[in-house]
Design an enzyme around this catalytic site. Structure first.
Site, PDB file in Angstrom:
ATOM      1  N   LYS A  41     -10.949 -12.341   5.283  1.00 39.31           N
ATOM      2  CA  LYS A  41     -12.058 -11.940   6.135  1.00 39.31           C
ATOM      3  C   LYS A  41     -13.185 -11.470   5.223  1.00 39.31           C
ATOM      4  O   LYS A  41     -12.944 -11.124   4.065  1.00 39.31           O
ATOM      5  CB  LYS A  41     -11.635 -10.870   7.123  1.00 39.31           C
ATOM      6  N   ARG A  55       0.854  -1.194   0.000  1.00 38.94           N
ATOM      7  CA  ARG A  55       0.000   0.000   0.000  1.00 38.94           C
ATOM      8  C   ARG A  55       0.878   1.227   0.000  1.00 38.94           C
ATOM      9  O   ARG A  55       1.829   1.311   0.768  1.00 38.94           O
ATOM     10  CB  ARG A  55      -0.881   0.027   1.249  1.00 38.94           C
ATOM     11  N   SER A  61      -7.624  -1.198   0.928  1.00 36.35           N
ATOM     12  CA  SER A  61      -8.556  -1.558   1.997  1.00 36.35           C
ATOM     13  C   SER A  61      -9.309  -0.350   2.555  1.00 36.35           C
ATOM     14  O   SER A  61      -9.972   0.352   1.807  1.00 36.35           O
ATOM     15  CB  SER A  61      -7.788  -2.297   3.087  1.00 36.35           C
ATOM     16  N   ASP A 100     -13.831  -6.500   3.165  1.00 35.10           N
ATOM     17  CA  ASP A 100     -13.458  -7.616   4.037  1.00 35.10           C
ATOM     18  C   ASP A 100     -13.701  -7.322   5.515  1.00 35.10           C
ATOM     19  O   ASP A 100     -13.752  -8.233   6.327  1.00 35.10           O
ATOM     20  CB  ASP A 100     -12.022  -8.099   3.776  1.00 35.10           C
ATOM     21  N   ARG A 101     -13.848  -6.049   5.870  1.00 34.58           N
ATOM     22  CA  ARG A 101     -14.078  -5.724   7.289  1.00 34.58           C
ATOM     23  C   ARG A 101     -15.556  -5.512   7.561  1.00 34.58           C
ATOM     24  O   ARG A 101     -16.338  -5.247   6.649  1.00 34.58           O
ATOM     25  CB  ARG A 101     -13.333  -4.450   7.657  1.00 34.58           C
ATOM     26  N   ARG A 132       0.233   1.184  17.534  1.00 36.27           N
ATOM     27  CA  ARG A 132      -1.056   0.710  18.031  1.00 36.27           C
ATOM     28  C   ARG A 132      -0.878   0.211  19.466  1.00 36.27           C
ATOM     29  O   ARG A 132       0.035  -0.574  19.747  1.00 36.27           O
ATOM     30  CB  ARG A 132      -1.588  -0.421  17.165  1.00 36.27           C
ATOM     31  N   THR A 154      -0.873 -10.660  13.853  1.00 38.68           N
ATOM     32  CA  THR A 154      -1.788  -9.796  13.112  1.00 38.68           C
ATOM     33  C   THR A 154      -1.646 -10.036  11.608  1.00 38.68           C
ATOM     34  O   THR A 154      -0.543 -10.185  11.105  1.00 38.68           O
ATOM     35  CB  THR A 154      -1.458  -8.331  13.444  1.00 38.68           C
ATOM     36  N   GLU A 160     -10.147 -10.795  13.820  1.00 42.23           N
ATOM     37  CA  GLU A 160      -9.185  -9.828  14.334  1.00 42.23           C
ATOM     38  C   GLU A 160      -9.932  -8.661  14.963  1.00 42.23           C
ATOM     39  O   GLU A 160     -11.051  -8.343  14.552  1.00 42.23           O
ATOM     40  CB  GLU A 160      -8.329  -9.279  13.197  1.00 42.23           C
ATOM     41  N   GLU A 161      -9.250  -8.002  15.888  1.00 35.71           N
ATOM     42  CA  GLU A 161      -9.859  -6.843  16.551  1.00 35.71           C
ATOM     43  C   GLU A 161     -10.112  -5.703  15.574  1.00 35.71           C
ATOM     44  O   GLU A 161     -10.871  -4.792  15.870  1.00 35.71           O
ATOM     45  CB  GLU A 161      -8.997  -6.363  17.716  1.00 35.71           C
ATOM     46  N   SER A 162      -9.443  -5.735  14.427  1.00 36.14           N
ATOM     47  CA  SER A 162      -9.533  -4.642  13.467  1.00 36.14           C
ATOM     48  C   SER A 162     -10.737  -4.816  12.542  1.00 36.14           C
ATOM     49  O   SER A 162     -10.695  -4.421  11.387  1.00 36.14           O
ATOM     50  CB  SER A 162      -8.255  -4.582  12.652  1.00 36.14           C
TER      51      SER A 162
HETATM   52  C1  G16 Z   1      -4.188  -3.719  10.082  1.00 36.75           C
HETATM   53  C2  G16 Z   1      -4.938  -4.463  11.156  1.00 36.75           C
HETATM   54  C3  G16 Z   1      -4.797  -5.953  10.944  1.00 36.75           C
HETATM   55  C4  G16 Z   1      -5.257  -6.320   9.541  1.00 36.75           C
HETATM   56  C5  G16 Z   1      -4.509  -5.472   8.543  1.00 36.75           C
HETATM   57  C6  G16 Z   1      -5.012  -5.676   7.152  1.00 36.75           C
HETATM   58  O1  G16 Z   1      -2.827  -4.074  10.116  1.00 36.75           O
HETATM   59  O2  G16 Z   1      -4.453  -4.109  12.431  1.00 36.75           O
HETATM   60  O3  G16 Z   1      -5.540  -6.633  11.913  1.00 36.75           O
HETATM   61  O4  G16 Z   1      -5.018  -7.670   9.293  1.00 36.75           O
HETATM   62  O5  G16 Z   1      -4.698  -4.101   8.844  1.00 36.75           O
HETATM   63  O6  G16 Z   1      -6.376  -5.423   7.106  1.00 36.75           O
HETATM   64  P1  G16 Z   1      -7.077  -4.967   5.773  1.00 36.75           P
HETATM   65  O7  G16 Z   1      -6.735  -6.000   4.777  1.00 36.75           O
HETATM   66  O8  G16 Z   1      -8.529  -4.854   6.073  1.00 36.75           O
HETATM   67  O9  G16 Z   1      -6.462  -3.652   5.494  1.00 36.75           O
HETATM   68  P2  G16 Z   1      -1.745  -3.144  10.815  1.00 36.75           P
HETATM   69  O10 G16 Z   1      -0.450  -3.838  10.524  1.00 36.75           O
HETATM   70  O11 G16 Z   1      -1.897  -1.772  10.213  1.00 36.75           O
HETATM   71  O12 G16 Z   1      -2.113  -3.117  12.267  1.00 36.75           O
END
Ligand code: G16
Length: 543
Positions: A376, A22, A113, A281-282, A496, A344, A363-365
């Site tokens: 997810k 990203r 994302s 996905d969230r 975090r 994570t 996940e908590e996120s």
């Molecule tokens: C964050 C969340 C993680 C998640 C990741 C990717 O990562 O804390 O739990 O797996 O984003 O999520 P998504 O694919 O929805 O962007 P980090 O490393 O920023 O904490």
């Protein structure tokens, strides 16, 4: 149409994080940046000659142009076929499903994302493997190594492919099939939850608001919730994907999904509220005046999943990322099933799911999922909640109160300090890491430290180890704090801090979350010396 071999130079800083690469959109649009990364993916996975790939994204700015480049490069690199979501659209879970359904060799998913989209915001790209899940650490390392040595990429010189018409076209000798992005996913959902029961629920006056946040789940939610399940028109808000997500931040949490929160905490709130993120996905779940933390949602789904047809036979096991609250551990314990703790990032669940060791994970996120795909899945979580609401005829609040009365409540919150200078964030983590060994037995504020370590994961399926996965400190009495640096930020470092306090006293299950967590928060700041090191006096986001 000839293939061009374009000379290029490696680009620094392309280490993919937990979910691919990203970057700011402007970086992705620099000459050769996207091309280099795509070629590194193709090379890093051992070439794509003769392979079939799924391609699609969340519709953010640059999605369609990037897809054109990827298709031309796939053709030049010898792929047999690319299956692409119509209009370039595929939610991440729908892409994961298509990889599995069509037995493809992998897929390229274009999304940053929950990060904002647009020319001045973020873009992203990730590779998912044959099982439909994010590439393993070994593959992401291969891709990363390749970015450092790459000196050419291959691209076909041809016109743009029409992404709007369903059907088959070709680029050189590669076939491009444009498919409906929703249909196969909707069929999968119908095989998991009881559509008839949910249809009856809506027919009997149950009300809901689903906030698609101007992102990819709009078309999926309109089709499934309103057209198939009979929810009233208007149930889905912000349901048309836009390039910049309506200038919003497509992250389903109480801060960014404010429109939904206002509805759910206002007069005449619907019975049920939910939101999903940029790539679908969230998920966020809200009852009438009741926000449900993702950790609690995972615990509730674990406790009640057997009410949905796909999980009627029970769950093999569950898994949660390390910083996720331990609420699900308590439910798993009572069900007599295993609960795994992983680092994570969704990729760590893949092996457990493939090996049949777990059925649900989260996940908590705001990520929850099951063995139906290897990502997810926001809308799936919403549908499973609806199935549970339809079967139990209880409200969201009553379901949660019941869960807490049975298993205790894990009060939980996460503090994010964004765009911190990287060296200061590293200094803070290193400082804490260095003193971990001396912490056990110390009193910090009002809390006594019970354990302190750095999380390292031994994958029970392939035996691989992932070290340096966050610092965790537990206190006597069920409190815990976790520190880690984000792997998904695009500017500086994001620190975090995850706070948790278990409460089992039935008279103390309805307290104010931040008041309960204040002693843990105080201890976290003392332990880390965050304010002095970073100069930050308050987090940017609290969820
Ligand atoms: C964050 C969340 C993680 C998640 C990741 C990717 O990562 O804390 O739990 O797996 O984003 O999520 P998504 O694919 O929805 O962007 P980090 O490393 O920023 O904490």
């Amino acid at each position: 149409m000839p293939t061009q071999i374009v000379r290029t130079t490696p680009i620094e800083g392309q280490k993919p994080g937990t979910s691919g690469l990203r970057k700011q959109t402007a970086v992705f649009r620099r000459p050769h940046f996207l091309e280099n990364y795509v070629q590194a993916i193709f090379d890093g996975i051992g070439g794509i000659e003769g392979k079939t790939l799924i391609v699609g994204g969340d519709g953010r700015f640059y999605n369609d142009q990037a897809i054109q480049i990827i298709l031309r490069m796939a053709a030049a690199n010898g792929a047999t076929k690319c299956i692409v979501g119509q209009g370039g659209i595929l939610s991440t879970p729908a892409a994961s499903h298509l990889i599995r359904l069509r037995k493809a060799d992998g897929g390229l998913i274009l999304s940053a994302s929950h990060n904002p989209g647009g020319p001045d915001a973020d873009f992203g790209l990730k590779y998912n493997g044959r099982n439909g899940g994010p590439a393993s650490e070994r593959i992401t390392d291969e891709i990363f190594q390749r970015t450092a040595t790459l000196d050419f990429f291959k691209i076909a010189a041809c016109d743009d492919i029409d992404l709007t018409e369903i059907g088959i076209q070709s680029v050189e000798s590669m076939e491009v099939e444009i498919v409906d992005p929703v249909a196969d996913y909707a069929t999968l959902m119908r095989s998991i939850v009881n559509f008839d029961k949910i249809h009856n629920l809506f027919a009997n006056g149950f009300t809901m608001c689903f906030d698609a946040m101007h992102a990819v789940t709009g078309p999926y939610a309109h089709a499934i919730l309103e057209d198939m399940l009979g929810a009233a028109k208007g149930t889905v808000i912000n349901g048309i994907p836009s390039e910049d997500f309506g200038k919003g931040h497509p992250d389903p949490n109480p801060i960014w999904a404010k429109q939904l929160m206002d509805k759910m905490y206002g007069t005449d709130a619907p019975d049920f509220g939910a939101a999903s993120d940029g790539d679908g996905d969230r998920n966020m779940i809200v009852g009438r005046g009741a926000y449900i933390t993702p950790s609690d949602s995972l615990a509730l789904l674990t406790a009640k999943a057997h009410l949905a047809p796909a999980y009627r036979g029970g769950l093999a096991g569950v898994a949660r990322s390390m910083p996720t609250s331990r609420a699900v551990d308590r439910v798993a314990d009572s069900l007599g099933i295993a609960c795994y703790e992983t680092p994570t990032g969704w990729k760590f669940f893949g092996n457990l799911l493939d090996a049949g060791k777990v059925t649900l994970c989260g996940e908590e996120s705001a990520g929850t999922g099951s063995d139906h795909v290897r990502e997810k899945d926001g809308l799936w979580a919403v549908l499973l909640w609806l199935n549970i609401l339809a079967e139990t005829k209880m409200s969201v609040t009553d379901l949660m109160n019941d869960l807490w009365a049975t298993h205790g409540r894990c009060y939980y919150s996460r503090l994010d300090y964004e765009a911190v200078e990287s060296d200061k964030a590293t200094q803070m983590i290193n400082g804490l890491q260095a003193k971990l060994g001396d912490l056990v037995g110390q009193k910090i504020g009002t809390l006594d430290i019970e354990t302190a370590d750095e999380f390292s994961y031994l994958d029970p399926v392939d035996g691989s180890t992932s070290a340096n996965q966050g610092l965790r400190i537990s206190f006597v009495g069920g409190a815990r704090v976790v520190f880690r640096l984000s792997g998904t930020g695009t500017q500086g470092a994001t620190i975090r801090i995850y706070l948790e306090q278990l409460e089992i006293n039935p008279n103390r299950l309805q307290q104010d979350v931040m008041s309960v967590l204040q002693p843990v928060r105080d201890a976290a700041l003392i332990l880390s010396d965050l304010v002095a090191i970073t100069g930050r006096t308050a987090p940017d986001v609290i969820t």
